[in-house]
Design a protein around this motif. Structure first.
Motif, PDB file in Angstrom:
ATOM      1  N   GLY A 129       5.413  36.091  -7.891  1.00 46.13           N
ATOM      2  CA  GLY A 129       3.990  36.966  -8.362  1.00 46.13           C
ATOM      3  C   GLY A 129       3.237  35.006  -8.569  1.00 46.13           C
ATOM      4  O   GLY A 129       3.573  34.122  -8.337  1.00 46.13           O
ATOM      5  N   ALA A 130       2.490  35.708  -7.333  1.00 55.74           N
ATOM      6  CA  ALA A 130       1.564  34.180  -6.544  1.00 55.74           C
ATOM      7  C   ALA A 130       0.191  33.920  -7.089  1.00 55.74           C
ATOM      8  O   ALA A 130      -0.510  34.993  -7.075  1.00 55.74           O
ATOM      9  N   GLY A 131       0.014  32.507  -7.337  1.00 63.18           N
ATOM     10  CA  GLY A 131      -1.642  31.792  -7.472  1.00 63.18           C
ATOM     11  C   GLY A 131      -3.008  33.374  -8.697  1.00 63.18           C
ATOM     12  O   GLY A 131      -3.245  33.556  -8.128  1.00 63.18           O
ATOM     13  N   GLN A 132      -2.479  33.153  -9.816  1.00 67.16           N
ATOM     14  CA  GLN A 132      -2.356  34.402 -10.727  1.00 67.16           C
ATOM     15  C   GLN A 132      -3.658  32.721 -11.755  1.00 67.16           C
ATOM     16  O   GLN A 132      -2.177  31.696 -12.132  1.00 67.16           O
ATOM     17  N   MET A 133      -4.343  32.967 -12.234  1.00 63.30           N
ATOM     18  CA  MET A 133      -4.727  32.095 -13.426  1.00 63.30           C
ATOM     19  C   MET A 133      -3.910  31.751 -14.853  1.00 63.30           C
ATOM     20  O   MET A 133      -4.277  30.699 -15.011  1.00 63.30           O
ATOM     21  N   SER A 134      -3.286  33.217 -15.102  1.00 55.92           N
ATOM     22  CA  SER A 134      -1.953  33.131 -15.966  1.00 55.92           C
ATOM     23  C   SER A 134      -0.815  32.994 -15.277  1.00 55.92           C
ATOM     24  O   SER A 134      -1.043  33.884 -14.735  1.00 55.92           O
ATOM     25  N   ARG A 135       0.015  31.788 -15.976  1.00 52.53           N
ATOM     26  CA  ARG A 135       1.501  32.240 -15.582  1.00 52.53           C
ATOM     27  C   ARG A 135       2.563  33.469 -15.812  1.00 52.53           C
ATOM     28  O   ARG A 135       3.096  33.829 -15.041  1.00 52.53           O
ATOM     29  N   ALA A 167       9.784  28.635  -4.785  1.00 46.33           N
ATOM     30  CA  ALA A 167       8.714  28.227  -5.857  1.00 46.33           C
ATOM     31  C   ALA A 167       7.870  26.726  -5.647  1.00 46.33           C
ATOM     32  O   ALA A 167       6.660  27.598  -5.661  1.00 46.33           O
ATOM     33  N   LYS A 168       8.646  25.930  -4.334  1.00 41.79           N
ATOM     34  CA  LYS A 168       7.375  25.011  -4.476  1.00 41.79           C
ATOM     35  C   LYS A 168       6.762  25.624  -2.835  1.00 41.79           C
ATOM     36  O   LYS A 168       5.310  24.854  -2.690  1.00 41.79           O
ATOM     37  N   HIS A 169       6.723  26.483  -2.677  1.00 37.83           N
ATOM     38  CA  HIS A 169       5.906  27.022  -1.579  1.00 37.83           C
ATOM     39  C   HIS A 169       5.012  28.397  -2.010  1.00 37.83           C
ATOM     40  O   HIS A 169       4.574  28.678  -1.148  1.00 37.83           O
ATOM     41  N   VAL A 170       4.603  28.933  -3.361  1.00 34.34           N
ATOM     42  CA  VAL A 170       4.736  29.725  -3.623  1.00 34.34           C
ATOM     43  C   VAL A 170       2.876  29.187  -4.950  1.00 34.34           C
ATOM     44  O   VAL A 170       2.701  28.024  -4.925  1.00 34.34           O
ATOM     45  N   LYS A 171       2.719  29.293  -4.051  1.00 32.57           N
ATOM     46  CA  LYS A 171       0.613  29.351  -4.126  1.00 32.57           C
ATOM     47  C   LYS A 171       0.552  29.283  -6.033  1.00 32.57           C
ATOM     48  O   LYS A 171       0.587  30.512  -6.382  1.00 32.57           O
ATOM     49  N   PHE A 178       2.819  22.018  -7.606  1.00 30.79           N
ATOM     50  CA  PHE A 178       1.877  22.907  -7.609  1.00 30.79           C
ATOM     51  C   PHE A 178       1.324  23.137  -5.926  1.00 30.79           C
ATOM     52  O   PHE A 178       1.602  21.980  -5.145  1.00 30.79           O
ATOM     53  N   ARG A 179       0.882  23.851  -6.161  1.00 28.82           N
ATOM     54  CA  ARG A 179       0.774  24.803  -4.807  1.00 28.82           C
ATOM     55  C   ARG A 179      -1.271  25.277  -4.573  1.00 28.82           C
ATOM     56  O   ARG A 179      -1.371  26.377  -4.792  1.00 28.82           O
ATOM     57  N   HIS A 180      -2.036  24.123  -4.900  1.00 26.43           N
ATOM     58  CA  HIS A 180      -3.348  25.628  -4.927  1.00 26.43           C
ATOM     59  C   HIS A 180      -3.614  25.838  -3.343  1.00 26.43           C
ATOM     60  O   HIS A 180      -4.185  25.151  -2.597  1.00 26.43           O
TER      61      HIS A 180
END
Length: 529
Positions: A437-443, A417-421, A527-529
């Motif tokens: 699941g990656a990079g979504q505005m909602s968890r 998870a540390k390496h997922v957006k 967090f990885r934005h």
């Protein structure tokens, strides 16, 4: 400025003596008088060349362990004098200053000294003073003076002299001046960065960094964007230092994704077993550990076979023939590993577009360092995310305790998870991802996407239920509401790891208890934005 300047007198003072005698011999053959200092003069004389010591023209010997030798008007006047200015010419005649038409200087090996882990005093002594001063003077006066700071430009100088009948043109001198200023800027950046670290200055008033061109790229993220790849000289194993055995040149996106893949797989200690990460657009689409590299690859591939097509594959152990044989069954852009055996290289040789990179080692996932991101009008600098959570750091907050197998999967999922957006949700089972699941505005959306991908793969694999059933889940940041936990339970998850710290932690924990989930908190987010 003069369009063409005949080259009659050169000053040579270099630390890197690669190609020095050949270059100086070629200059001498063209009638160029050579001035030099210290070790450079010694090397040239040993090669049978006639050399004038700088001390002869300054009237002062080298002193203070070589700290003072070229900082003198006889040198800087010869570099800075405007040859078309009568006052400058008169001053040269009055003080017996001869013009210097070519300056060849490469600097004390400061960056290399630091990279070797030298002590503070040794690093200080390898900060060049006279070299940068001469380079800047010659570059400023490029209307009349040619400056060379890189060994690779020796041939270009000789070609220019041949083409221009022993002279250099203004465009050539301008190009060399730009290269020279970039070199002194990079040198000062290295010194200032080292000094900030040495004195513990985390946020220096000015932050400078530099890179050396590794390759021009056809384009950037998109065809209308220009791009190039620069390397900093950092010794961290990775795409910048890797050897490419075959395949087309790496693209901008290849380089970015390959770095992401290798940094992820390096989280898994090779001595604890093989691991494989498959990356697509800087996000993992499958990560797994296994008894062999082949098993790790297959299990990673089975997380999301669709996304793996055209992806980047990273291994934490050398690539072997059996794994290579499996990898070539689908289209893959890049494979990066610490090494590769001859069978693997032979198998890949039949795939001309597949790039194979070997690095000789893994990057240290716990090491520090800085990362940068540009914003309009500036850039953000931060320490590399080397956060690490051990089992002893975990806090179990639910009535149900995770089993040993669940704890192992939780730690695995947390590492991925540390390496997922962000927002990142990672489902794992038996040390393999089964939904991401990656990079979504909602968890909650990330939670649902991970479940949906698992359902699709279950159907493709002929399974009667999604692999998320019985899984452990990692969330890169806290759950702001209980709806995320409810979505995980609907996916069949049995345990969850998350940082905690929400205003509604009690509500989230209560939902986990109601749904029979085990939950552990790390107190750290990724967090990885």
């Amino acid at each position: 400025m003069t369009a063409s300047v005949a080259l009659r007198r050169a000053l040579i003072s270099v630390s890197d003596k690669t190609g020095l005698t050949e270059f100086a011999t070629a200059l001498a053959a063209r009638g160029v008088q050579i001035l030099s200092t210290g070790g450079s003069a010694k090397a040239l004389r040993e090669a049978g060349l006639q050399v004038t010591d700088v001390a002869e023209i300054t009237g002062f010997p080298e002193m203070m362990d070589g700290r003072v030798k070229t900082l003198h008007p006889a040198v800087h006047g010869g570099l800075l004098a405007l040859r078309d200015n009568p006052d400058h010419v008169a001053a040269m005649v009055q003080h017996g200053i001869g013009g210097i038409d070519l300056l060849v200087v490469n600097l004390y090996l400061f960056e290399e000294t630091v990279a070797k882990g030298a002590d503070h005093d040794t690093c200080i002594e390898n900060i060049d003073i006279g070299g940068p001063a001469m380079i800047r003077a010659a570059a400023k006066n490029h209307g009349f003076v040619t400056v060379v700071v890189d060994v690779q430009d020796y041939d270009a100088v000789l070609a220019e002299l041949d083409a221009q009948d022993g002279a250099t043109t203004l465009p050539f001198r301008q190009r060399q001046a730009q290269i020279a200023y970039a070199r002194t800027a990079a040198y000062d950046a290295a010194v200032s960065t080292w000094m900030a670290e040495a004195i513990g200055e985390a946020t220096p008033r000015r932050r400078a960094f530099a890179g050396t061109l590794a390759q021009g790229l056809r384009y950037g993220e998109n065809p209308h964007q220009q791009a190039a790849f620069y390397v900093t000289g950092e010794t961290r194993p990775g795409v910048a230092s890797a050897r490419q055995w075959q395949g087309k040149e790496l693209s901008y996106n290849n380089i970015n994704d390959t770095d992401a893949a290798f940094e992820l797989v390096a989280e898994f200690d090779a001595s604890q077993g093989p691991a494989c990460a498959i990356i697509k657009h800087a996000n993992p689409c499958g990560v797994a550990q296994g008894a062999s590299a082949l098993e790790a690859y297959r299990r990673a591939f089975d997380c999301d076979r669709t996304s793996a097509f055209g992806g980047i594959i990273a291994l934490n152990r050398p690539l072997d023939g059996a794994t290579a044989e499996e990898i070539v069954k689908i289209f893959t852009e890049v494979v990066i590993a610490p090494d590769a055996d001859e069978d693997a290289k032979r198998i890949f040789a039949g795939k001309k577009n597949l790039r194979l990179l070997t690095t000789g080692g893994l990057p240290d996932s716990l090491a520090g360092g800085l990362t940068f991101r540009q914003v309009a009008g500036g850039f953000l600098a931060q320490g590399r995310d080397n956060g690490h959570v051990a089992r002893a750091d975990l806090r179990i907050v639910t009535e149900r305790q995770p089993s040993e197998d669940e704890l192992a999967d939780l730690m695995f999922a947390w590492t991925v998870a540390k390496h997922v957006k962000s927002n990142a949700i990672v489902y794992a089972k038996d040390l393999a991802t089964v939904g991401i699941g990656a990079g979504q505005m909602s968890r909650v959306d990330s939670t649902r996407i991970g479940r949906r991908k698992s359902e699709d793969m279950a159907q493709a694999l002929g399974l009667d239920q999604p692999l998320t059933v019985g899984s452990a889940v990692a969330s890169d940041a806290f759950f702001p509401f209980a709806d995320g936990i409810e979505a995980l339970a609907e996916a069949g998850a049995r345990a969850v790891i998350q940082p905690g710290g929400s205003m509604r932690d009690d509500e989230v924990i209560a939902a986990a208890n109601r749904l029979g989930l085990a939950m552990v908190l790390t107190g750290q987010r990724h967090f990885r934005h």
